[in-house]
Scaffold this motif. Structure first.
Motif, PDB file in Angstrom:
ATOM      1  N   UNK A 111       0.840  -1.203   0.000  1.00 46.71           N
ATOM      2  CA  UNK A 111       0.000   0.000   0.000  1.00 46.71           C
ATOM      3  C   UNK A 111       0.867   1.242   0.000  1.00 46.71           C
ATOM      4  N   UNK A 112       1.949   1.212   0.802  1.00 44.20           N
ATOM      5  CA  UNK A 112       2.851   2.370   0.876  1.00 44.20           C
ATOM      6  C   UNK A 112       3.505   2.614  -0.475  1.00 44.20           C
ATOM      7  N   UNK A 113       3.929   1.527  -1.122  1.00 41.67           N
ATOM      8  CA  UNK A 113       4.548   1.656  -2.453  1.00 41.67           C
ATOM      9  C   UNK A 113       3.568   2.273  -3.433  1.00 41.67           C
ATOM     10  N   UNK A 114       2.302   1.788  -3.395  1.00 41.48           N
ATOM     11  CA  UNK A 114       1.274   2.308  -4.288  1.00 41.48           C
ATOM     12  C   UNK A 114       1.024   3.775  -4.009  1.00 41.48           C
ATOM     13  N   UNK A 115       0.999   4.147  -2.710  1.00 43.11           N
ATOM     14  CA  UNK A 115       0.717   5.529  -2.313  1.00 43.11           C
ATOM     15  C   UNK A 115       1.802   6.469  -2.795  1.00 43.11           C
ATOM     16  N   UNK A 116       3.030   5.946  -2.904  1.00 49.27           N
ATOM     17  CA  UNK A 116       4.130   6.813  -3.344  1.00 49.27           C
ATOM     18  C   UNK A 116       4.107   7.005  -4.853  1.00 49.27           C
ATOM     19  N   UNK A 117       3.552   5.995  -5.544  1.00 48.47           N
ATOM     20  CA  UNK A 117       3.496   6.103  -7.010  1.00 48.47           C
ATOM     21  C   UNK A 117       2.347   6.999  -7.461  1.00 48.47           C
ATOM     22  N   UNK A 118       1.263   6.948  -6.723  1.00 47.63           N
ATOM     23  CA  UNK A 118       0.046   7.645  -7.152  1.00 47.63           C
ATOM     24  C   UNK A 118      -0.510   8.431  -5.975  1.00 47.63           C
ATOM     25  N   UNK A 119      -1.104   9.590  -6.248  1.00 52.45           N
ATOM     26  CA  UNK A 119      -1.723  10.363  -5.166  1.00 52.45           C
ATOM     27  C   UNK A 119      -3.136   9.884  -4.933  1.00 52.45           C
ATOM     28  N   UNK A 120      -3.451   9.578  -3.687  1.00 50.62           N
ATOM     29  CA  UNK A 120      -4.818   9.154  -3.357  1.00 50.62           C
ATOM     30  C   UNK A 120      -5.500  10.227  -2.546  1.00 50.62           C
ATOM     31  N   UNK A 121      -6.832  10.299  -2.674  1.00 48.62           N
ATOM     32  CA  UNK A 121      -7.577  11.300  -1.915  1.00 48.62           C
ATOM     33  C   UNK A 121      -7.890  10.808  -0.509  1.00 48.62           C
ATOM     34  N   UNK A 122      -7.901   9.479  -0.375  1.00 50.16           N
ATOM     35  CA  UNK A 122      -8.254   8.922   0.938  1.00 50.16           C
ATOM     36  C   UNK A 122      -7.669   7.513   1.038  1.00 50.16           C
ATOM     37  N   UNK A 123      -7.291   7.135   2.260  1.00 54.28           N
ATOM     38  CA  UNK A 123      -6.729   5.794   2.458  1.00 54.28           C
ATOM     39  C   UNK A 123      -7.605   5.046   3.485  1.00 54.28           C
ATOM     40  N   UNK A 124      -8.021   3.834   3.099  1.00 57.05           N
ATOM     41  CA  UNK A 124      -8.709   2.950   4.051  1.00 57.05           C
ATOM     42  C   UNK A 124      -7.732   1.812   4.351  1.00 57.05           C
ATOM     43  N   UNK A 125      -7.412   1.637   5.642  1.00 54.75           N
ATOM     44  CA  UNK A 125      -6.439   0.580   5.949  1.00 54.75           C
ATOM     45  C   UNK A 125      -6.930  -0.305   7.094  1.00 54.75           C
ATOM     46  N   UNK A 126      -6.550  -1.550   6.953  1.00 57.90           N
ATOM     47  CA  UNK A 126      -6.811  -2.488   8.054  1.00 57.90           C
ATOM     48  C   UNK A 126      -5.776  -2.211   9.143  1.00 57.90           C
ATOM     49  N   UNK A 127      -6.087  -2.595  10.347  1.00 55.44           N
ATOM     50  CA  UNK A 127      -5.121  -2.369  11.426  1.00 55.44           C
ATOM     51  C   UNK A 127      -4.060  -3.471  11.450  1.00 55.44           C
ATOM     52  N   UNK A 128      -4.522  -4.710  11.360  1.00 53.11           N
ATOM     53  CA  UNK A 128      -3.617  -5.851  11.507  1.00 53.11           C
ATOM     54  C   UNK A 128      -3.343  -6.442  10.128  1.00 53.11           C
ATOM     55  N   UNK A 129      -2.120  -6.226   9.669  1.00 55.86           N
ATOM     56  CA  UNK A 129      -1.758  -6.748   8.338  1.00 55.86           C
ATOM     57  C   UNK A 129      -0.351  -7.306   8.399  1.00 55.86           C
ATOM     58  N   UNK A 130      -0.040  -8.302   7.602  1.00 56.39           N
ATOM     59  CA  UNK A 130       1.331  -8.808   7.574  1.00 56.39           C
ATOM     60  C   UNK A 130       2.282  -7.792   6.941  1.00 56.39           C
ATOM     61  N   UNK A 131       3.542  -7.969   7.260  1.00 56.77           N
ATOM     62  CA  UNK A 131       4.657  -7.160   6.715  1.00 56.77           C
ATOM     63  C   UNK A 131       4.657  -5.723   7.202  1.00 56.77           C
ATOM     64  N   UNK A 132       3.522  -5.025   7.064  1.00 55.18           N
ATOM     65  CA  UNK A 132       3.473  -3.674   7.645  1.00 55.18           C
ATOM     66  C   UNK A 132       2.068  -3.441   8.176  1.00 55.18           C
ATOM     67  N   UNK A 133       1.982  -3.093   9.432  1.00 57.56           N
ATOM     68  CA  UNK A 133       0.653  -2.919  10.029  1.00 57.56           C
ATOM     69  C   UNK A 133       0.051  -1.587   9.596  1.00 57.56           C
ATOM     70  N   UNK A 134      -1.234  -1.436   9.872  1.00 58.32           N
ATOM     71  CA  UNK A 134      -1.924  -0.194   9.555  1.00 58.32           C
ATOM     72  C   UNK A 134      -1.315   0.992  10.274  1.00 58.32           C
TER      73      UNK A 134
END
Lengths: 132, 629
Positions: free
Chosen positions: A41-64
């Motif tokens: 998600x972080x990689x995607x966010x750096x490539x493209x500008x988003x107006x809003x982010x919805x994230x789960x709290x508990x995720x593998x590799x990098x948490x919310x």
């Protein structure tokens, strides 16, 4: 919102839930990008500008939480609304999350998709008001 | 001791009574002998008188026949003198004295004394009292010469007087009584000697009898000799027990407390918790052996300063000999992390109980120590004089707690995630307009799958809780093994396809029928196969191999997955354990599958083992005994 489709990044590791969120957001007229963990998600966010982010709290590799902190560190995401979904309703002190990691809103699982859409709309309207 | 009766000791009284009764007996004996001798002497004098009378008559008769009354007077005088008579007289037929030992009476008329008269034949006896108040016995007999009566002979003796006899006896009394009295005195001395030890013992016992309580009395060893004294001394000695004169209660409590101390020492050293008391400076006054194991540096510190080894319980003489460097905290700091904010360091907390948990690193191990310190208040002091410390290694407990917390997190997540999906899909179906029938079906399928996942997790939870209380039970039945394996394989095949994992199954053609819990064994196999798929990246291989051995059935599940590190492999069958590996964290799982599998196999009398190489793959092997119903 009718004119320019809001671009929304969804970071959720559970594919079924991600799919239903995407379905509802597309119905509400948003452009949705789905990522299955915080790092992607972080990689995607750096490539493209988003107006809003919805994230789960508990995720593998990098948490919310970590994703929030990383995003807030980026200049383009300083004021972007972030909505956190969490399965830990009571274990986390949600009122604190806004101040510490910059979460704008949170929803605890199980949540209503209509509620999520409503919150997203509220956030987008208030962020538009700030930017204008 | 102060009462007058106790002034006379038992031996004195024994000797006194001995003498009293001894003298009484001697006197009684003396009186008896005196009375008997009186009676005997009187009877003797009577017979003697009669004998004398016989002699006198014969000699008078003879003389009268030969010489008439010519020599009568001289004969009477001689006879009277010879036989020591009061008087002797011959009275003629005319009633006048022919002869009389008192010669002036010859020719005078014979006197007739008044008195009691007895007679034996022609012999008469008259007892009378003469003018001198003496009792006289006068014996009378007729005199004959050639069958012719020529007169009467009268002889008298003075009857021995009772008082006279008594006074005579008193002359012999000293000689007669000195013997018995001497023996009595010797007896008294011997008795006194024999009873001397009793005197002391008796006095002490009397004191005990009159004292308000036994506790206040002191018993002394007696100085006299003899078996009784030795016995008494030994008794007193054993009561005093070498510690001088102590009262009974003190001695009893001392012997009891020494027993109690020994037992307490054993109890203390048997405890797994470290226990210690310290003074205010933290110097150790007492420590048990468990403490030495928990704080190894304590021993080092003790050795450096010539202090007592903490491995043995030892009482220090006092805080005087302690130096500042022996504080228990210094010892703690040498292995355990004691932060400056720790209440143990804060001087304000010395008067109240403190509980802290300290972390320590010993080689590879991270351990946690719970330290409890409470003020040590001795009864005679108002404030604390030191501290009582307890140390408990709670590493295992902490691990269990952490595992449980992890489980609660996992469980919450595991419960909420399917619920969230169900709710989200159901609401979307209700509120949003979903015209596509296929999509509707798709949504409903997802809801169904999530509900199944939820149900399975609830089942697992139930099994685990049963396993924890040991009530997980089997319902065994004769089972066709081939069918069982087929069922398990069928359940996992769709997953294999989905994950693009190749799946090889090696099952012998002939399979025995086994007596086992079909459902639980199937679940176990599905679980193992499911894990193999879950933790094997796409394109990997999973193999199920079944071998029928002589007495065992061997089922192994091999995969070419992520494997398990050597650190974690020993924990895979622990409840709630989940690997820290992010590749494992990415997958959903409760940490209950393997412990449940382990328990099920164990209940069947079998074993489950794991071999694994990180990043290469794992092999789980289940061995079940070939049991037929």
């Amino acid at each position: 919102m009718e004119n320019t489709r809001a671009r929304i990044l969804v970071a959720e590791d559970n594919p079924a839930l991600a799919a239903v969120i995407e379905f509802n957001l597309r119905r509400a007229g948003c452009a949705v990008t789905r990522m299955r963990n915080g790092r992607l998600a972080l990689e995607a966010a750096m490539e493209e500008d988003f107006d809003l982010v919805v994230t789960d709290h508990q995720m593998p590799e990098m948490t919310g939480i970590e994703l929030c902190e990383r995003l807030r560190a980026l200049p383009q995401y300083m004021d972007t609304p972030i909505i956190m979904l969490t399965a830990k309703g009571l274990e986390l002190d949600m009122s604190n999350l806004g101040e510490t990691v910059g979460v704008s809103e949170y929803l605890s699982k199980p949540f209503s998709p209509a509620e999520l859409v409503r919150k997203i709309e509220e956030c987008l309207i208030s962020s538009c008001a700030i930017t204008s | 001791m102060d009462s007058p009766s106790s002034h006379i000791g038992l031996p004195q009284r024994i000797t006194g009574y001995f003498l009293l009764f001894g003298i009484a007996a001697t006197l009684w004996l003396g009186l008896g002998v005196y009375y008997a001798s009186c009676r005997i002497s009187r009877e003797r004098s009577e017979s003697a008188c009669l004998r004398i009378l016989g002699h006198v008559i014969r000699s008078l008769n003879l003389d009268y026949m030969q010489h008439g009354d010519a020599h009568l007077q001289s004969l009477v005088e001689n006879q009277c003198r010879d036989y020591n008579l009061a008087y002797l007289a011959v009275i003629g037929l005319d009633g006048k004295y022919l002869a009389h030992s008192a010669s002036h009476r010859v020719g005078t008329k014979a006197t007739e004394p008044a008195g009691a008269t007895e007679s034996w034949g022609d012999v008469q006896r008259v007892r009378f009292v003469n003018e001198d108040s003496a009792i006289l016995q006068e014996y009378r007999a007729p005199l004959r010469a050639a069958d012719q009566n020529f007169g009467t002979v009268r002889l008298a003796i003075i009857e021995p007087n009772s008082w006279h006899a008594f006074w005579t006896a008193t002359h012999y009394a000293p000689i007669a009584l000195i013997g018995p009295f001497a023996f009595l005195m010797i007896g008294a001395v011997v008795l006194g000697k024999l009873t001397r030890p009793v005197e002391d013992i008796d006095r002490q016992l009397r004191r005990v009898a009159t004292a308000p309580s036994v506790a206040g009395c002191e018993l002394l060893e007696t100085e006299v000799h003899g078996p009784a004294a030795i016995g008494w001394n030994r008794l007193v000695h054993s009561w005093s027990k070498g510690s001088g004169q102590k009262d009974l209660q003190e001695r009893l409590s001392e012997s009891l407390s020494s027993m109690r101390v020994k037992k307490l020492e054993m109890v203390l050293d048997g405890l797994s918790d470290g226990i210690s008391t310290t003074d205010q400076d933290g110097s150790i006054l007492l420590a048990n052996s468990a403490l030495a194991a928990l704080i190894p540096t304590l021993g080092q510190l003790a050795n450096e300063g010539n202090r007592a080894e903490p491995s043995t319980m030892r009482k220090q003489n006092g805080p005087n000999g302690s130096s500042k460097s022996h504080r228990i905290l210094d010892a703690l700091k040498r292995g355990w992390v004691v932060p400056d904010s720790c209440p143990l360091v804060d001087p304000e907390t010395t008067e109240r109980p403190v509980v802290v948990e300290l972390e320590g690193h010993f080689g590879e191990d991270r351990r946690i120590l719970r330290v409890t310190r409470s003020p040590w208040i001795e009864p005679e002091h108002q404030h604390s004089t030191g501290h009582l410390w307890t140390f408990r290694d709670i590493t295992q407990q902490k691990l269990a707690e952490e595992m449980r917390n992890q489980f609660v997190n996992t469980a919450t997540h595991e419960l909420r995630t399917p619920l969230a999906n169900i709710k989200a899909y159901a609401e979307t179906l209700v509120l949003a307009d979903v015209p596509d029938i296929e999509q509707q079906k798709d949504f409903l399928n997802t809801i169904s799958a999530e509900a199944t996942r939820l149900a399975r997790f609830v089942d697992d939870l139930l099994s685990v809780s049963r396993m924890e209380v040991g009530s997980l039970s089997l319902s065994k039945q004769t089972t066709n093994l081939a069918r069982l394996l087929d069922e398990a394989v069928k359940k996992v095949r769709p997953l294999m396809k989905e994950r693009k994992t190749s799946f090889d199954v090696f099952i012998p053609e002939k399979m025995p029928e086994l007596y086992l819990d079909k459902d639980k064994i199937t679940t176990t196999l599905v679980n193992l196969l499911g894990n193999a798929i879950k933790y094997t990246p796409q394109g990997g291989h999973v193999a199920l191999r079944v071998k029928v051995l002589k007495e065992q059935l061997e089922i192994s599940v091999e995969d070419t997955g992520i494997g398990i590190s050597q650190d974690e492999i020993k924990h895979v069958f622990d409840k709630f354990f989940r690997s820290k590996d992010s590749r494992v964290q990415e997958e959903t799982g409760s940490g209950l599958g393997l412990p449940l599998a382990y328990e099920v196999v164990r209940l069947h009398g079998g074993t489950i083992t794991v071999e694994s190489v990180l990043d290469k793959g794992s092999t789980f092997t289940v061995i079940l005994p070939l049991v037929t119903a």
